[in-house]
Design an enzyme around this catalytic site. Structure first.
Site, PDB file in Angstrom:
ATOM      1  CB  SER A  20      27.163 -17.515   5.844  1.00  0.00           C
ATOM      2  OG  SER A  20      25.900 -18.149   5.730  1.00  0.00           O
ATOM      3  CG  ASN A  69      21.716 -11.195  -0.698  1.00  0.00           C
ATOM      4  OD1 ASN A  69      20.889 -11.928  -0.144  1.00  0.00           O
ATOM      5  ND2 ASN A  69      22.730 -10.648  -0.050  1.00  0.00           N
ATOM      6  CB  ALA A  70      16.154  -9.926  -1.175  1.00  0.00           C
ATOM      7  CG  MET A  71      20.140 -15.049  -1.361  1.00  0.00           C
ATOM      8  SD  MET A  71      20.138 -15.370  -3.126  1.00  0.00           S
ATOM      9  CE  MET A  71      19.707 -17.095  -3.187  1.00  0.00           C
ATOM     10  N   GLY A  72      16.155 -14.759   0.877  1.00  0.00           N
ATOM     11  CA  GLY A  72      15.053 -15.325   1.649  1.00  0.00           C
ATOM     12  C   GLY A  72      15.438 -16.611   2.359  1.00  0.00           C
ATOM     13  CB  CYS A 128      16.772 -14.595  10.499  1.00  0.00           C
ATOM     14  SG  CYS A 128      17.141 -15.132  12.153  1.00  0.00           S
TER      15      CYS A 128
HETATM   16  C1  LIG Z   1      24.021 -13.819  -2.304  1.00  0.00           C
HETATM   17  C2  LIG Z   1      24.359 -13.634  -0.858  1.00  0.00           C
HETATM   18  C3  LIG Z   1      23.802 -14.482   0.089  1.00  0.00           C
HETATM   19  C4  LIG Z   1      24.096 -14.340   1.446  1.00  0.00           C
HETATM   20  N1  LIG Z   1      23.551 -15.201   2.340  1.00  0.00           N
HETATM   21  C5  LIG Z   1      23.890 -15.119   3.650  1.00  0.00           C
HETATM   22  C6  LIG Z   1      23.409 -16.067   4.594  1.00  0.00           C
HETATM   23  O1  LIG Z   1      22.684 -17.009   4.256  1.00  0.00           O
HETATM   24  N2  LIG Z   1      23.784 -15.938   5.892  1.00  0.00           N
HETATM   25  C7  LIG Z   1      24.615 -14.939   6.316  1.00  0.00           C
HETATM   26  O2  LIG Z   1      24.934 -14.886   7.505  1.00  0.00           O
HETATM   27  N3  LIG Z   1      25.104 -14.035   5.443  1.00  0.00           N
HETATM   28  C8  LIG Z   1      24.755 -14.090   4.130  1.00  0.00           C
HETATM   29  N4  LIG Z   1      25.262 -13.167   3.235  1.00  0.00           N
HETATM   30  C9  LIG Z   1      26.149 -12.099   3.726  1.00  0.00           C
HETATM   31  C10 LIG Z   1      27.616 -12.455   3.521  1.00  0.00           C
HETATM   32  O3  LIG Z   1      27.951 -13.606   4.259  1.00  0.00           O
HETATM   33  C11 LIG Z   1      28.555 -11.302   3.918  1.00  0.00           C
HETATM   34  O4  LIG Z   1      28.407 -11.033   5.297  1.00  0.00           O
HETATM   35  C12 LIG Z   1      28.273 -10.019   3.157  1.00  0.00           C
HETATM   36  O5  LIG Z   1      27.929 -10.310   1.830  1.00  0.00           O
HETATM   37  C13 LIG Z   1      29.447  -9.056   3.169  1.00  0.00           C
HETATM   38  O6  LIG Z   1      30.612  -9.600   2.577  1.00  0.00           O
HETATM   39  P1  LIG Z   1      31.023  -9.392   1.008  1.00  0.00           P
HETATM   40  O7  LIG Z   1      30.984  -7.929   0.729  1.00  0.00           O
HETATM   41  O8  LIG Z   1      32.375 -10.007   0.890  1.00  0.00           O
HETATM   42  O9  LIG Z   1      29.995 -10.115   0.217  1.00  0.00           O
HETATM   43  C14 LIG Z   1      24.966 -13.296   1.875  1.00  0.00           C
HETATM   44  C15 LIG Z   1      25.529 -12.443   0.911  1.00  0.00           C
HETATM   45  C16 LIG Z   1      25.245 -12.593  -0.434  1.00  0.00           C
HETATM   46  C17 LIG Z   1      25.857 -11.659  -1.444  1.00  0.00           C
END
Ligand SMILES: Cc1cc2nc3c(=O)[nH]c(=O)nc-3n(C[C@H](O)[C@H](O)[C@H](O)COP(=O)(O)O)c2cc1C
Ligand SMILES: Cc1cc2nc3c(=O)[nH]c(=O)nc-3n(C[C@H](O)[C@H](O)[C@H](O)COP(=O)(O)OP(=O)(O)OC[C@H]3O[C@@H](n4cnc5c(N)ncnc54)[C@H](O)[C@@H]3O)c2cc1C
Ligand code: FES
Lengths: 313, 278
Positions: A20, A69-72, A128
């Site tokens: 996600s 990340n801190a997308m908000g 959240c």
């Molecule tokens: C840019 C970005 C945005 C993310 N947005 C969400 C989100 O909206 N909802 C969520 O459950 N996780 C979000 N995550 C977390 C990822 O889904 C994932 O759990 C986490 O990044 C670890 O996996 P990775 O190391 O493969 O990125 C986000 C991660 C990144 C890098």
């Protein structure tokens, strides 16, 4: 060789799921991810109302292995997002709608809208902020009793399988997992990002627009593996009801996928690897996973699922 | 992973090497970095304007925005910025030596195939095309420079020296031809036997140029803008019908835009919702 699997009764052509928040805010992009080989896709987390993200920088590439990340949680709200689910569904692979809210009501409202739009699975993003002032600063997923309440409420309101995405930023991830399962969760995905901060020494300030954020990428993989193992060993020991676990954190190769399957995960999610490899991340991991299985003489994922867990129970 | 590719995604903190005032609302900021040797016309950088005074928890501060590269030589490159909102206004307060965070070069730039080129710029769109013109000196390059008013024109003198012809349009007609840059495209194409068009400016203008080129059967490329969070191809926010503007673009071929139903019609706001382009 057969790398197909299933998640909560829904068949998947392979165990790789788009995490996600990665390219998941538009149906057309999710379709592209599907075409690139993913077994399922998760949407960006969607809330009840349109919401703008934080100020930039929202994503920092600190190093090859560290992404902050801190997308908000920017999202157009569940009403407008319904159309994106419909578009994503035309890809033919299962679509997981990631859902967030500030209360039980909001969670269930959004989950219902996503189910109605055609989502095959709902994933609750409990990382959240909570709406209750007395819980200010805490994420909902950091309070087991609150998390349980949300899951229960969503389960009552929907018929599709419900996953809960766990945050690693808790004292005991097993306790949160227990709360989710007691609430009726059909599966768990873990981990979400690890709380993090970066300072720029020249300008002498935090670099993210929101000042603080969450870490992902290869640097968190071993942390995630430990959290996944904690939950799966508790299940194996019978201390926790067994439900499917989806592993996430730092996966960027077929060997990484194998590691999570060896721990007993049903599927895995891939996020930050898209930054480094683009959409090729999926075909790369698939090819490498098949290479690994061939070398080890495995025919199916079942042949090695949970093998490493034996050492930990 | 290629260390060069890795370096492009990181924010580099660079002191401003020089500032040149182009007109009342447009300034060029120069930086010294070997990014200058890698960047291609049409590519952009994310510019972080760090605002170094600690806020009292006011998160609505200047941030990081995309900017095209407008010049590049060995170790020096510039961005050319129009002052509009918070971030650019903050950047205009910066002086030589102040730090700015630069990420890039990012995205896909122009690819030149023709011999007789036409560049069509509207407003600040001249920044990206100015770089292209400098790189294509040995070609026959014609330029249409559109601005709202005479006061908003910039790069006029430089373009007159570099291009075979320069046609200026202003909305009020007080300088050059009255009207929009797109109005004169068909004429210039026919007069100069143009075989490729490059365009950067407001999307409505670009859509008109796109239609003209289609009618004339001339290959064309367009540099698009969408709201960008990451600029790195991971958040998905800059999407245009399945394309990522920050990664697959910002420059797109007419054939690609043919498949993008939202081109000229809809963009994505800060929430991710689609809104009409005015
Ligand atoms: C840019 C970005 C945005 C993310 N947005 C969400 C989100 O909206 N909802 C969520 O459950 N996780 C979000 N995550 C977390 C990822 O889904 C994932 O759990 C986490 O990044 C670890 O996996 P990775 O190391 O493969 O990125 C986000 C991660 C990144 C890098
Ligand atoms: C690929 C690309 C290249 C660009 N090149 C140049 C250039 O060379 N020179 C130049 O002056 N401008 C350029 N822009 C536009 C520039 O990014 C905006 O003018 C700038 O973001 C305005 O920020 P602000 O805070 O000052 O204004 P605001 O008042 O915040 O915004 C004014 C306009 O800029 C847009 N904008 C704000 N933040 C972003 C963002 N993060 N991503 C995309 N758009 C944003 C807004 O949607 C709005 O339309 C480019 C944009 C893109 C996408
Ligand atoms: S701005 Fe994030 S993918 Fe383009």
């Amino acid at each position: 060789m057969d790398i197909s699997t299933s998640l909560c009764g829904i068949p998947l052509r392979n165990p790789l799921i788009l995490a996600s928040g990665i390219l998941g805010n538009k149906g057309a992009l999710l379709r592209r991810v599907a075409e690139s080989g993913a077994g399922a896709v998760a949407t960006k987390s969607v809330g009840p109302e349109p919401r703008e993200g934080y100020n930039n920088p929202t994503v920092l590439y600190v190093s090859e292995d560290i992404v902050l990340n801190a997308m908000g949680l920017p999202n157009p709200g569940c009403e407008q997002f319904a159309g994106e689910i419909e578009t994503a569904k035309t890809s033919g692979i299962p679509v997981i709608a990631s859902v967030f809210g500030r209360s039980q009501e909001e969670f269930s409202l959004v989950a219902m809208a996503m189910e109605e739009a055609g989502a095959d699975i709902v994933e609750l993003n409990v990382s959240c902020p909570h709406s209750l002032p007395r819980l200010k600063g805490l994420h909902l997923g950091q309070i087991p009793v609150e998390t349980k309440g949300v899951v229960k409420r969503v389960k009552q309101a929907t018929t599709v399988p419900v996953l809960v995405k766990l945050s690693p930023n808790v004292t005991s991830i097993v306790e949160v997992a227990r709360a989710c399962i007691e609430g009726g969760a059909d599966g768990l995905s873990l981990i979400n990002t690890v709380q993090a901060l970066e300072i720029d020494p020249l300008t002498e300030r935090p670099m993210l627009g929101n000042m603080v954020g969450g870490q992902s990428g290869p640097s968190i993989r071993c942390i995630a593996q430990r959290k996944v193992a904690d939950v799966l060993t508790a299940m194996r020991r019978g201390e926790l009801e067994a439900v499917p676990v989806v592993g996430a954190g730092g996966i960027e190769s077929g060997e990484d996928v194998a590691r999570y399957i060896l721990l007993g995960c049903q599927c895995v999610q891939i996020g930050s690897a898209v930054l480094k490899y683009g959409l090729d991340a999926f075909s790369k991991c698939l090819k490498e996973l098949e290479g690994y299985m061939k070398e080890k003489g495995y025919e199916t994922l079942e042949d090695f699922r949970g093998k490493s867990l034996e050492w930990l129970v | 992973m290629d260390s060069d590719v890795c370096a492009r995604r990181k924010i580099k903190i660079l002191p401003i090497h020089d500032i040149v005032t182009e007109n009342e609302i447009v300034r060029s900021f120069y930086f010294k970095d070997n990014l200058a040797a890698q960047v291609e016309p049409g590519q952009f950088v994310m510019v972080w304007v760090p605002h170094t005074v600690p806020p009292r928890v006011d998160f609505s501060l200047p941030d990081q925005v995309p900017m095209s590269v407008s010049r590049a030589s060995d170790r020096l490159f510039s961005i050319t910025v129009k002052r509009c909102g918070e971030t650019t206004t903050e950047l205009f307060k910066y002086e030589k030596g102040d730090y700015v965070g630069i990420t890039g070069p990012l995205g896909k730039g122009f690819s030149v195939n023709g011999r007789h080129l036409l560049c069509v710029a509207g407003g600040i769109g001249a920044a990206a095309l100015f770089f292209l013109v400098q790189r294509e000196r040995e070609k026959d390059v014609h330029f249409i420079l559109g601005a709202r008013t005479k006061k908003e024109l910039f790069f006029e003198r430089e373009l007159r020296n570099l291009c075979t012809s320069l046609c200026i349009t202003t909305d009020d007609g007080l300088c050059g031809t009255r009207g929009f840059a797109s109005d004169v495209v068909a004429d210039v194409c026919e007069t100069h036997e143009i075989d490729q068009v490059m365009c950067c400016g407001p999307e409505i203008m670009m859509y008109k140029v796109f239609s003209v080129c289609k009618r004339l059967g001339i290959p064309s490329q367009f540099s698009l803008e969408r709201y960008m969070y990451c600029g790195l191809g991971i958040c998905g926010h800059c999407s245009l019908n399945g394309f990522l503007v920050c990664k697959d673009g910002p420059v797109f071929d007419a054939q690609e835009l043919e498949k993008a139903a939202d081109f000229g019609m809809k963009k994505v706001d800060k929430t991710g919702g689609k809104v009409p382009i005015q």
